[in-house]
Scaffold this motif. Structure first.
Motif, mmCIF file in Angstrom:
data_model
loop_
_atom_site.group_PDB
_atom_site.id
_atom_site.type_symbol
_atom_site.label_atom_id
_atom_site.label_comp_id
_atom_site.label_asym_id
_atom_site.label_seq_id
_atom_site.Cartn_x
_atom_site.Cartn_y
_atom_site.Cartn_z
ATOM 1 N N UNK A 140 3.848 -0.836 -0.379
ATOM 2 C CA UNK A 140 3.601 -1.211 1.009
ATOM 3 C C UNK A 140 3.869 -2.680 1.269
ATOM 4 N N UNK A 141 3.726 -3.514 0.230
ATOM 5 C CA UNK A 141 3.995 -4.950 0.374
ATOM 6 C C UNK A 141 5.474 -5.216 0.646
ATOM 7 N N UNK A 142 6.328 -4.243 0.338
ATOM 8 C CA UNK A 142 7.771 -4.394 0.565
ATOM 9 C C UNK A 142 8.191 -3.910 1.953
ATOM 10 N N UNK A 143 7.286 -3.260 2.638
ATOM 11 C CA UNK A 143 7.630 -2.655 3.930
ATOM 12 C C UNK A 143 7.612 -3.716 5.022
ATOM 13 N N UNK A 144 8.751 -3.877 5.700
ATOM 14 C CA UNK A 144 8.875 -4.900 6.736
ATOM 15 C C UNK A 144 9.188 -4.320 8.112
ATOM 16 N N UNK A 145 8.855 -3.048 8.295
ATOM 17 C CA UNK A 145 9.191 -2.381 9.545
ATOM 18 C C UNK A 145 10.454 -1.554 9.438
ATOM 19 N N UNK A 146 11.159 -1.725 8.328
ATOM 20 C CA UNK A 146 12.319 -0.890 8.011
ATOM 21 C C UNK A 146 12.112 -0.339 6.604
ATOM 22 N N UNK A 147 12.982 0.604 6.217
ATOM 23 C CA UNK A 147 12.899 1.157 4.863
ATOM 24 C C UNK A 147 13.909 0.502 3.926
ATOM 25 N N UNK A 148 14.544 -0.571 4.375
ATOM 26 C CA UNK A 148 15.611 -1.185 3.575
ATOM 27 C C UNK A 148 15.138 -1.613 2.186
ATOM 28 N N UNK A 149 13.924 -2.146 2.086
ATOM 29 C CA UNK A 149 13.410 -2.626 0.802
ATOM 30 C C UNK A 149 12.755 -1.515 -0.019
ATOM 31 N N UNK A 150 12.745 -0.293 0.522
ATOM 32 C CA UNK A 150 12.108 0.833 -0.168
ATOM 33 C C UNK A 150 13.119 1.811 -0.747
ATOM 34 N N UNK A 151 14.395 1.578 -0.487
ATOM 35 C CA UNK A 151 15.409 2.563 -0.853
ATOM 36 C C UNK A 151 15.692 2.613 -2.354
ATOM 37 N N UNK A 152 15.255 1.618 -3.106
ATOM 38 C CA UNK A 152 15.438 1.623 -4.560
ATOM 39 C C UNK A 152 14.176 2.039 -5.318
#
Length: 362
Positions: A140-152
């Protein structure tokens, strides 16, 4: 017919029909009786919380003030209980059955385990709900309103099954380019939340009642981070923020902010069609086949009285969320919305289930 037009007409029809009251027969009296409200899920999920909220209110409103007991019959993603209810016939008005989107979707998709027919049942109440997806604290700390940082990130999700209501979050996460591995076979969304709490799952979603009752506490404790809601529908069929969770962005907003996610086209249309079928009218209460009209009218009047209570908006918003409740003819119209999706959307989902999960529906 476009989804927007379908939704607008359906909602308008339900709102109009919901205003039609049916006088209850004075001869129907449940004094000294016990009404069994059967829920085809485990006692930990949103449907359990929905029924347990309405049960005491219904008891007060029915003539004779009978005891209303909620019982659970989980199994096969709710098709076990629905198949059982299909065989039940009216006896004395003391059996009520509750369904959710996880009962509707197998019916819509032609799941071979389905042996029930919604049109044989008598809907007396229907209500909408929402859903909230959330992440563990680390991701959740990687979530910035998009899923871009969650795709890996490789996520684990406790699921009732790909043909159940879970197809809405599973398809949403796919559209966002996320790697979510479902562990199929849980008996209710509450069991999925328990997996998340134990660290066996790293992503979860709950319908509004389940989120309000359990998941919100994890968010407050810093153990979970809200990602998105599925949203709600305005009068024109547009997705807007969920009235119960206006501070949380919708999937549409997150999709628009995520590279490669589109809010138009075949995939989006399929997702929205099943969202419309599964959430604005998500939970329904039925009397069995053969129930006399005076008993149906009595239940309709009772649920109308529940919704008309002065304290209903306040108490319902805290337990099940701020959503429309339909009764009588309104419930019948709601059932039509919940059990119909365009053929194109159905075809897309059937192909996706086969390609991604090896699920073949024949």
């Amino acid at each position: 017919m476009t989804i927007a037009k379908f939704t607008r007409r359906a909602v308008a029809g339900m709102i109009a029909a919901a205003g039609l009251a049916f006088p209850a027969s004075a001869e129907v009296d449940f004094s000294g009786k016990t009404i069994e409200w059967v829920i085809p899920f485990s006692e930990t999920g949103g449907s359990a919380k929905w029924a347990n909220f309405f049960a005491p209110l219904l008891s007060e409103a029915l003539p004779g003030q009978p005891t209303v007991v909620v019982k659970f019959m989980p199994g096969a993603g709710s098709t076990k209980g629905a198949n059982w209810f299909q065989k039940e016939k009216h006896k004395d008005g003391t059996l009520l059955f509750g369904t959710s989107g996880s009962t509707q979707f197998p019916y819509l998709l032609g799941d071979p385990r389905v042996r029930y027919e919604y049109n044989d049942w008598n809907p007396v109440m229907a209500s909408g709900t929402g859903g909230v997806a959330y992440l563990n604290a680390e991701d959740g700390a990687k979530f910035d309103g998009s899923a871009n940082m969650l795709q890996d990130v490789d996520f684990i999700y406790g699921s009732q099954g790909a043909t159940r209501l879970d197809l809405v979050p599973l398809l949403a996460w796919k559209m966002l380019g996320m790697n979510v591995e479902p562990v199929f076979g849980i008996k209710g969304r509450g069991d999925g939340r328990l997996m998340f709490e134990r660290g066996e799952a790293t992503i979860d979603y709950q319908t509004s009642s389940g989120y309000l009752k359990g998941s919100a506490e994890m968010v407050e404790a810093g153990q979970a981070v809200p990602m998105m809601t599925w949203g709600s529908l305005d009068a024109d069929g547009n997705i807007v923020r969920d009235p119960t969770f206006p501070e949380i962005a919708t999937f549409k907003e997150v999709c628009e902010a995520t590279d490669g996610c589109e809010t138009s086209g075949e995939q989006w249309d399929a997702w929205k069609a099943f969202f419309v079928a599964g959430f604005p009218v998500q939970k329904l209460a039925f009397l069995p086949a053969g129930t006399p009209q005076d008993v149906i009218d009595t239940y309709t009047k009772a649920f109308e009285d529940v919704v008309a209570r002065a304290d209903f908006p306040e108490i319902s918003s805290k337990r099940v969320g701020k959503y429309s409740v339909f009764t009588g003819a309104g419930a019948q119209s709601a059932l039509g919305t919940a059990t119909n999706v365009p053929d194109s959307a159905k075809s897309y989902v059937v192909n996706w289930l086969k390609e991604d999960y090896g699920v073949e529906l024949k």
